[in-house]
Design an enzyme around this catalytic site. Structure first.
Site, PDB file in Angstrom:
ATOM      1  N   ILE A   1      -4.373  -0.839   1.983  1.00 29.58           N
ATOM      2  CA  ILE A   1      -4.956  -0.396   0.715  1.00 29.58           C
ATOM      3  C   ILE A   1      -6.482  -0.340   0.821  1.00 29.58           C
ATOM      4  O   ILE A   1      -7.090  -1.061   1.609  1.00 29.58           O
ATOM      5  CB  ILE A   1      -4.568  -1.313  -0.466  1.00 29.58           C
ATOM      6  CG1 ILE A   1      -5.176  -2.709  -0.313  1.00 29.58           C
ATOM      7  CG2 ILE A   1      -3.054  -1.423  -0.607  1.00 29.58           C
ATOM      8  CD1 ILE A   1      -4.976  -3.587  -1.521  1.00 29.58           C
TER       9      ILE A   1
ATOM     10  N   ASP B   1      -1.293  -5.655  -7.873  1.00 26.48           N
ATOM     11  CA  ASP B   1      -2.619  -5.070  -8.013  1.00 26.48           C
ATOM     12  C   ASP B   1      -3.566  -6.164  -7.559  1.00 26.48           C
ATOM     13  O   ASP B   1      -3.638  -7.220  -8.202  1.00 26.48           O
ATOM     14  CB  ASP B   1      -2.873  -4.681  -9.475  1.00 26.48           C
ATOM     15  CG  ASP B   1      -4.274  -4.103  -9.670  1.00 26.48           C
ATOM     16  OD1 ASP B   1      -5.148  -4.317  -8.791  1.00 26.48           O
ATOM     17  OD2 ASP B   1      -4.511  -3.450 -10.687  1.00 26.48           O
ATOM     18  N   VAL B   2      -4.277  -5.950  -6.478  1.00 24.92           N
ATOM     19  CA  VAL B   2      -5.067  -7.041  -5.899  1.00 24.92           C
ATOM     20  C   VAL B   2      -6.216  -7.482  -6.807  1.00 24.92           C
ATOM     21  O   VAL B   2      -6.790  -8.539  -6.598  1.00 24.92           O
ATOM     22  CB  VAL B   2      -5.585  -6.708  -4.475  1.00 24.92           C
ATOM     23  CG1 VAL B   2      -4.431  -6.489  -3.523  1.00 24.92           C
ATOM     24  CG2 VAL B   2      -6.534  -5.521  -4.482  1.00 24.92           C
TER      25      VAL B   2
ATOM     26  N   LYS C   1     -15.226  -0.856   5.573  1.00 20.80           N
ATOM     27  CA  LYS C   1     -14.352  -0.891   6.749  1.00 20.80           C
ATOM     28  C   LYS C   1     -15.003  -1.669   7.902  1.00 20.80           C
ATOM     29  O   LYS C   1     -14.305  -2.323   8.680  1.00 20.80           O
ATOM     30  CB  LYS C   1     -13.998   0.530   7.210  1.00 20.80           C
ATOM     31  CG  LYS C   1     -13.137   1.318   6.226  1.00 20.80           C
ATOM     32  CD  LYS C   1     -11.794   0.676   5.956  1.00 20.80           C
ATOM     33  CE  LYS C   1     -10.840   1.631   5.249  1.00 20.80           C
ATOM     34  NZ  LYS C   1      -9.620   0.970   4.762  1.00 20.80           N
TER      35      LYS C   1
ATOM     36  N   SER D   1       2.124   8.007   2.193  1.00 16.95           N
ATOM     37  CA  SER D   1       1.275   6.849   2.483  1.00 16.95           C
ATOM     38  C   SER D   1       1.471   6.334   3.906  1.00 16.95           C
ATOM     39  O   SER D   1       2.606   6.299   4.417  1.00 16.95           O
ATOM     40  CB  SER D   1       1.607   5.690   1.532  1.00 16.95           C
ATOM     41  OG  SER D   1       1.344   6.029   0.204  1.00 16.95           O
ATOM     42  N   ILE D   2       0.388   5.887   4.500  1.00 14.15           N
ATOM     43  CA  ILE D   2       0.460   5.272   5.827  1.00 14.15           C
ATOM     44  C   ILE D   2       1.402   4.061   5.769  1.00 14.15           C
ATOM     45  O   ILE D   2       2.196   3.831   6.686  1.00 14.15           O
ATOM     46  CB  ILE D   2      -0.952   4.856   6.291  1.00 14.15           C
ATOM     47  CG1 ILE D   2      -1.808   6.106   6.516  1.00 14.15           C
ATOM     48  CG2 ILE D   2      -0.877   4.007   7.558  1.00 14.15           C
ATOM     49  CD1 ILE D   2      -3.289   5.831   6.760  1.00 14.15           C
TER      50      ILE D   2
ATOM     51  N   TYR E   1     -17.986   9.614   3.833  1.00 17.94           N
ATOM     52  CA  TYR E   1     -17.220   8.359   3.855  1.00 17.94           C
ATOM     53  C   TYR E   1     -18.025   7.225   3.209  1.00 17.94           C
ATOM     54  O   TYR E   1     -17.468   6.269   2.685  1.00 17.94           O
ATOM     55  CB  TYR E   1     -16.792   8.008   5.294  1.00 17.94           C
ATOM     56  CG  TYR E   1     -15.567   7.124   5.329  1.00 17.94           C
ATOM     57  CD1 TYR E   1     -14.359   7.549   4.779  1.00 17.94           C
ATOM     58  CD2 TYR E   1     -15.602   5.853   5.897  1.00 17.94           C
ATOM     59  CE1 TYR E   1     -13.240   6.743   4.796  1.00 17.94           C
ATOM     60  CE2 TYR E   1     -14.475   5.043   5.928  1.00 17.94           C
ATOM     61  CZ  TYR E   1     -13.303   5.497   5.375  1.00 17.94           C
ATOM     62  OH  TYR E   1     -12.186   4.696   5.396  1.00 17.94           O
TER      63      TYR E   1
ATOM     64  N   GLY F   1       0.791  -1.239   0.000  1.00 20.41           N
ATOM     65  CA  GLY F   1       0.000   0.000   0.000  1.00 20.41           C
ATOM     66  C   GLY F   1       0.816   1.278   0.000  1.00 20.41           C
ATOM     67  O   GLY F   1       0.288   2.348   0.280  1.00 20.41           O
TER      68      GLY F   1
HETATM   69  O1  0WD Z   1      -6.984   9.619   6.314  1.00 21.97           O
HETATM   70  C1  0WD Z   1      -6.492   8.645   5.791  1.00 21.97           C
HETATM   71  N1  0WD Z   1      -5.660   8.753   4.776  1.00 21.97           N
HETATM   72  C2  0WD Z   1      -6.828   7.292   6.345  1.00 21.97           C
HETATM   73  C3  0WD Z   1      -6.579   6.172   5.615  1.00 21.97           C
HETATM   74  C4  0WD Z   1      -7.470   7.240   7.673  1.00 21.97           C
HETATM   75  C5  0WD Z   1      -7.752   5.897   8.119  1.00 21.97           C
HETATM   76  C6  0WD Z   1      -7.504   4.819   7.345  1.00 21.97           C
HETATM   77  N2  0WD Z   1      -6.937   4.961   6.101  1.00 21.97           N
HETATM   78  C7  0WD Z   1      -6.691   3.734   5.338  1.00 21.97           C
HETATM   79  C8  0WD Z   1      -7.178   3.735   3.903  1.00 21.97           C
HETATM   80  O2  0WD Z   1      -8.560   3.485   3.836  1.00 21.97           O
HETATM   81  C9  0WD Z   1      -6.354   2.574   3.346  1.00 21.97           C
HETATM   82  O3  0WD Z   1      -6.931   1.349   3.734  1.00 21.97           O
HETATM   83  O4  0WD Z   1      -5.313   3.496   5.244  1.00 21.97           O
HETATM   84  C10 0WD Z   1      -5.029   2.730   4.080  1.00 21.97           C
HETATM   85  C11 0WD Z   1      -3.924   3.407   3.295  1.00 21.97           C
HETATM   86  O5  0WD Z   1      -4.368   4.633   2.843  1.00 21.97           O
HETATM   87  P1  0WD Z   1      -3.458   5.914   2.569  1.00 21.97           P
HETATM   88  O6  0WD Z   1      -2.078   5.690   3.052  1.00 21.97           O
HETATM   89  O7  0WD Z   1      -4.245   7.062   3.034  1.00 21.97           O
HETATM   90  O8  0WD Z   1      -3.509   6.000   0.984  1.00 21.97           O
HETATM   91  P2  0WD Z   1      -2.476   6.014  -0.236  1.00 21.97           P
HETATM   92  O9  0WD Z   1      -1.172   6.601   0.125  1.00 21.97           O
HETATM   93  O10 0WD Z   1      -3.210   6.626  -1.392  1.00 21.97           O
HETATM   94  O11 0WD Z   1      -2.311   4.482  -0.516  1.00 21.97           O
HETATM   95  C12 0WD Z   1      -3.397   3.672  -0.791  1.00 21.97           C
HETATM   96  C13 0WD Z   1      -2.944   2.804  -1.905  1.00 21.97           C
HETATM   97  C14 0WD Z   1      -3.094   3.218  -3.350  1.00 21.97           C
HETATM   98  O12 0WD Z   1      -2.559   4.281  -3.785  1.00 21.97           O
HETATM   99  P3  0WD Z   1      -2.873   4.828  -5.318  1.00 21.97           P
HETATM  100  O13 0WD Z   1      -2.792   6.274  -5.095  1.00 21.97           O
HETATM  101  O14 0WD Z   1      -1.826   4.218  -6.170  1.00 21.97           O
HETATM  102  O15 0WD Z   1      -4.298   4.401  -5.639  1.00 21.97           O
HETATM  103  O16 0WD Z   1      -3.736   1.654  -1.965  1.00 21.97           O
HETATM  104  C15 0WD Z   1      -3.238   0.992  -3.061  1.00 21.97           C
HETATM  105  C16 0WD Z   1      -2.517   1.964  -3.941  1.00 21.97           C
HETATM  106  O17 0WD Z   1      -1.123   1.922  -3.802  1.00 21.97           O
HETATM  107  N3  0WD Z   1      -4.244   0.377  -3.874  1.00 21.97           N
HETATM  108  C17 0WD Z   1      -4.043  -0.827  -4.388  1.00 21.97           C
HETATM  109  N4  0WD Z   1      -3.007  -1.673  -4.255  1.00 21.97           N
HETATM  110  C18 0WD Z   1      -3.096  -2.835  -4.895  1.00 21.97           C
HETATM  111  N5  0WD Z   1      -4.130  -3.172  -5.662  1.00 21.97           N
HETATM  112  C19 0WD Z   1      -5.163  -1.107  -5.164  1.00 21.97           C
HETATM  113  C20 0WD Z   1      -5.176  -2.336  -5.820  1.00 21.97           C
HETATM  114  N6  0WD Z   1      -6.175  -2.706  -6.623  1.00 21.97           N
HETATM  115  N7  0WD Z   1      -6.020  -0.043  -5.084  1.00 21.97           N
HETATM  116  C21 0WD Z   1      -5.435   0.856  -4.298  1.00 21.97           C
END
Ligand code: 0WD
Length: 262
Positions: free
Chosen positions: A100, A72-73, A170, A27-28, A163, A21
């Site tokens: 993710i 890519d899941v 979730k 990213s987290i 949301y 992710g």
């Molecule tokens: O406020 C927030 N950002 C919060 C996020 C608060 C609480 C929870 N979260 C959760 C999100 O729901 C997610 O489950 O934390 C998780 C990570 O989120 P993130 O760090 O905020 O997001 P980001 O840095 O955008 O990474 C998520 C990534 C995607 O990024 P891109 O921008 O490439 O879509 O999830 C991945 C991807 O790298 N992702 C996938 N990876 C594999 N296969 C797919 C997929 N099909 N779809 C998205």
């Protein structure tokens, strides 16, 4: 640069984990990977596609990651290929961080009441089923026990404006954590969900009026601060350590206490 934590010991020396992710350095998952690496673990890292690869590659180099693969899941065989490589190179896995989520714009942007089947299925598939599948693939590699994590959000518990369907996904994810924790507990595998407060990441930019959510979080949290990816990473690294060996099946809030305030 990897953070220099004021912890004398390399708490995770000799441990190996998979972090899924990382999209960029906001990213987290990057916060988690950096914390584990700074504490001595080796980490395998994946990237979603060629577009994200260019942002993730320099981070993977910084982590000195020995396994860097596309994942890519939604793509058949991708998850299996990553776990097969881990089996071949490492023969074991100590921790897994699933970080993710995705929902198509039209599904995320509308009412839950109106969601179409396609949007619902894609949201659940990427945000929930992928976690269940990864736990299934990790189980045989966690021969000496292990720790599995996924990222959730407070919108699973209450109806958070904007949301929408992601809150439903979730809630399912948190339930999956409880069932999988119950099933894998006897094998010494612990499973927890982490519920961070809002963070300005790429995924978050898909949520309408996210800035208002950040302001609300800052105003309401007892700590009066937004959380950082470093906060989340360190908490996950702590929970992955034997120091937290009695914790499983839970949702741990890393939100400055936001969720306890009315
Ligand atoms: O406020 C927030 N950002 C919060 C996020 C608060 C609480 C929870 N979260 C959760 C999100 O729901 C997610 O489950 O934390 C998780 C990570 O989120 P993130 O760090 O905020 O997001 P980001 O840095 O955008 O990474 C998520 C990534 C995607 O990024 P891109 O921008 O490439 O879509 O999830 C991945 C991807 O790298 N992702 C996938 N990876 C594999 N296969 C797919 C997929 N099909 N779809 C998205």
């Amino acid at each position: 640069m990897l953070p220099a934590y004021p912890l004398a010991a390399k708490l995770h020396e000799g441990r190996k984990g998979l972090i899924v992710g990382i999209a960029n350095d906001q990213s987290i998952a990057w916060g988690c990977a950096a914390a584990f690496r700074a504490l001595g673990a080796e980490v395998a890292v994946t990237y979603r596609d060629e577009k994200t690869k260019k942002y993730v590659e320099p981070l993977a180099r910084e982590l000195e990651t020995p396994i860097f693969m596309p994942l890519d899941v939604e793509a058949p065989g991708h998850m299996e290929a990553v776990f097969e490589r881990i089996e071949k190179d490492w023969g074991k896995l100590d921790f897994l961080v699933h970080s993710i989520a995705f929902s198509p714009k039209e599904a995320l942007g509308g009412r839950v009441t109106d969601v179409k089947r396609d949007g619902f299925i894609t949201t659940m598939d990427i945000s929930c089923w992928s976690f269940i599948r990864m736990a299934h693939l990790a189980e045989p590699l966690m021969k000496d026990g292990g720790a599995i994590f996924t990222m959730t959000y407070y919108g699973s518990q209450v109806a958070v404006e904007h949301y929408n369907i992601m809150g439903v996904a979730k809630a399912a994810l948190e339930s999956a954590v409880r069932y999988i924790a119950a099933e894998l507990g006897p094998k010494g595998i612990r499973v927890n969900a982490i519920s961070p407060g809002p963070l300005a990441t790429r995924a978050a930019s898909g949520i309408p009026e996210f800035d208002a959510l950040l302001e609300k979080a800052r105003g309401k949290a007892p700590t009066c601060k937004l959380v950082t990816i470093e906060d989340v990473g360190l908490a996950v690294a702590f929970l992955a350590h034997d120091a937290a060996k009695a914790s499983t099946g839970d949702t741990l809030y890393i939100d400055g206490g936001y969720h306890i305030i009315d």
